[in-house]
Design an enzyme around this catalytic site. Structure first.
Site, short mmCIF file in Angstrom:
data_model
loop_
_atom_site.label_atom_id
_atom_site.label_comp_id
_atom_site.label_asym_id
_atom_site.label_seq_id
_atom_site.Cartn_x
_atom_site.Cartn_y
_atom_site.Cartn_z
N SER A 101 -5.05 -14.47 -3.49
CA SER A 101 -4.60 -15.66 -2.75
C SER A 101 -3.80 -16.62 -3.63
O SER A 101 -2.73 -16.27 -4.10
CB SER A 101 -5.82 -16.35 -2.14
OG SER A 101 -5.45 -17.37 -1.25
N ASP A 246 0.94 -19.74 0.68
CA ASP A 246 0.24 -19.36 -0.54
C ASP A 246 0.52 -17.89 -0.85
O ASP A 246 1.29 -17.24 -0.14
CB ASP A 246 -1.26 -19.65 -0.44
CG ASP A 246 -1.97 -18.77 0.58
OD1 ASP A 246 -1.31 -18.29 1.52
OD2 ASP A 246 -3.19 -18.56 0.44
N ASP A 248 -0.96 -15.01 -0.56
CA ASP A 248 -1.17 -13.91 0.39
C ASP A 248 -0.77 -14.27 1.81
O ASP A 248 -0.95 -13.48 2.74
CB ASP A 248 -2.62 -13.41 0.34
CG ASP A 248 -3.62 -14.38 0.95
OD1 ASP A 248 -3.36 -15.60 0.89
OD2 ASP A 248 -4.64 -13.93 1.48
N ASP A 250 -1.88 -16.52 4.07
CA ASP A 250 -2.79 -16.95 5.15
C ASP A 250 -2.91 -18.47 5.23
O ASP A 250 -3.62 -19.00 6.08
CB ASP A 250 -4.17 -16.29 5.03
CG ASP A 250 -4.93 -16.68 3.77
OD1 ASP A 250 -4.37 -17.41 2.92
OD2 ASP A 250 -6.10 -16.25 3.63
#
Length: 454
Positions: A101, A246, A248, A250
């Site tokens: 992340s 961010d 990743d 999400d």
């Protein structure tokens, strides 16, 4: 106490702590736990972000799944919410995202998703660990024609792009203006390619930065955790809006045309207002966490909405939404869950909902963001004995100190005490109208907690 899984899957330094050997075991155990109730050969999807260690972890993960006998579809570099969406769309048995992340590049992680495209609950993570530690892995080895096969399915990204076109094409085209230009920061992460394709397909004018990943520059002074460059970029180029994802994909935070941050709490307010006007906000309710700003509470209260708060973590927000039939929830950090579309936080989806609202309302981003007045917050970590970090609730002096501050606020402030899930710390968060006052009081309570729980 879980050994490997934390609050958001497994996250460690790649190839030293998150070794290929560990990943192989996690994959094999995970394939068994997530597909043991099926009567067919399981199909599992794997997506990853742009970290240099991504293909290493992907290879070990694939080997574990194939050794169990699963079929694997490799999606390549793709946002977490795209994997969640495709899991449901393709009726796969499970999926995995390889990402850490917002962490720096040397970290990587593993997030499991169920066949419903949702992060698996704590109980299943615990079961995976039990299988890993039980010595049962050898029994789960496929033999001969039962060995699994992997295939590359990079073109499935187009299904995710079409998902956005299907839901936003008509509305955005109807209201779009030539002078509306969005700045996009993809954090050199998983949205680096797909975000640009989505915005181009929808006809939204954009300027994009931090979309040249090299394996080690993910989240490096960019993206939703480092907003200064995007703020400057928006103001200097006189853009209508800035969007930051961010690593990743999400999460999403935004910057208004004046260079001010629009955090997750403000995004929830803006989106809830739009959904409610259309009769699409289930039970007139927003779900957030206990760390959401008091300003969101006041916004809900003043507009006849209900605000339900959960413990920290988007999985707990989702659990509450599913349990009670709510369709909007999220976190201050920019995880926004729009359950009518996708069962996980989706940065691109969130940004398009914001853009659609700005265009439909014919207002600037700053005008919409002004519907929430954020209260000053201060967060201080109290260092304690790891075995005593939950004992603050039992100590009479600590309880009295907290109650005294809350009485002084008389509804215009609050105290939130939260033990860290991974460190010997108790986090003291106070909100109120005056920064100097809340800082002083937070330090007093943190000092008392350190003294009592050392």
């Amino acid at each position: 106490m879980r050994k490997y899984f934390g609050t958001d899957g497994i996250r460690r330094i790649a190839n030293t702590e998150l070794t290929p050997e560990l990943v192989y075991k996690v994959a094999k155990a995970g394939a068994y736990v997530l597909s043991k109730h099926t009567d067919h050969t399981p199909t599992i999807l794997i997506g990853r972000d742009t970290r240099i260690s991504g293909t290493l972890i992907e290879s070990a993960m694939t080997a574990g799944f194939l050794s169990y006998g699963a079929k694997v579809k490799l999606l390549g570099v793709i946002p977490t919410p795209a994997v969640a969406y495709l899991t449901r769309k393709l009726k796969a048995d499970a999926s995995v995202v390889i990402s850490a992340s917002h962490n720096t590049f040397e970290f990587n992680g593993i997030k499991f998703f169920s066949n419903k495209g949702m992060k698996i609950p704590d109980t299943l993570e615990e079961e995976i660990e039990e299988v890993m530690e039980s010595g049962k892995l050898e029994e789960l080895t496929a033999k001969n024609e039962k060995i699994g096969v992997a295939e590359y399915c990079f073109d499935l990204m187009n299904e995710y792009i079409y998902f956005f076109r299907k839901h936003f094409d008509d509305t955005i085209e109807k209201h779009l203006k030539d002078d509306f230009v969005v700045g996009i920061d993809t954090a050199n992460g998983a949205t680096s390619v797909v975000a640009e394709k989505v915005f181009k397909d929808l006809g939204i004018h954009y300027r994009i930065i931090n979309n040249t990943p090299d394996g080690i520059n993910i989240n490096e002074n960019c993206g939703s955790t480092h907003l200064d460059n995007l703020k400057k970029f928006v103001v200097e180029n006189q853009l209508s809006l800035g969007i930051a994802y961010d690593g990743d994909g999400d999460r999403c935070l935004a910057i208004d045309e004046k260079g001010n941050e629009i955090d997750g709490d403000k995004l929830l307010a803006i989106i809830s207002s739009s959904l409610r006007k259309k009769g699409k906000l289930n039970k007139d309710t927003i779900v957030a966490t206990i760390m959401s700003n008091l300003g969101l509470n006041k916004y809900a209260e003043n507009n006849g909405l209900k605000l339900v708060q959960t413990k920290v973590g988007d999985r707990y927000v989702l659990e509450e939404m599913l349990k009670e039939g709510y369709n909007l929830g999220g976190e201050q950090s920019g995880h926004v869950i729009l359950l009518d579309y996708n069962p996980t936080g989706d940065g691109i989806l969130t940004s398009l909902m914001l853009i659609q609202t700005i265009l439909e309302e014919n207002k600037t981003a700053s005008e919409l963001a002004s519907m929430v007045k954020l209260y000053p917050q201060v967060l201080i970590n109290a260092k304690v004995n790891a075995d005593k970090k939950y004992d603050y609730e039992k100590d009479a002096d600590i309880k009295k100190a907290i109650e005294d501050v809350e009485k002084e606020f008389a509804g215009n402030g609050r105290v939130v005490i939260r033990p860290s899930g991974t460190e010997p710390l108790v986090r003291v968060m106070i909100e109120g109208e005056e920064q100097e006052y809340i800082t002083k009081r937070a330090k007093e309570i943190a000092d008392l907690i350190e003294k009592k729980l050392k």
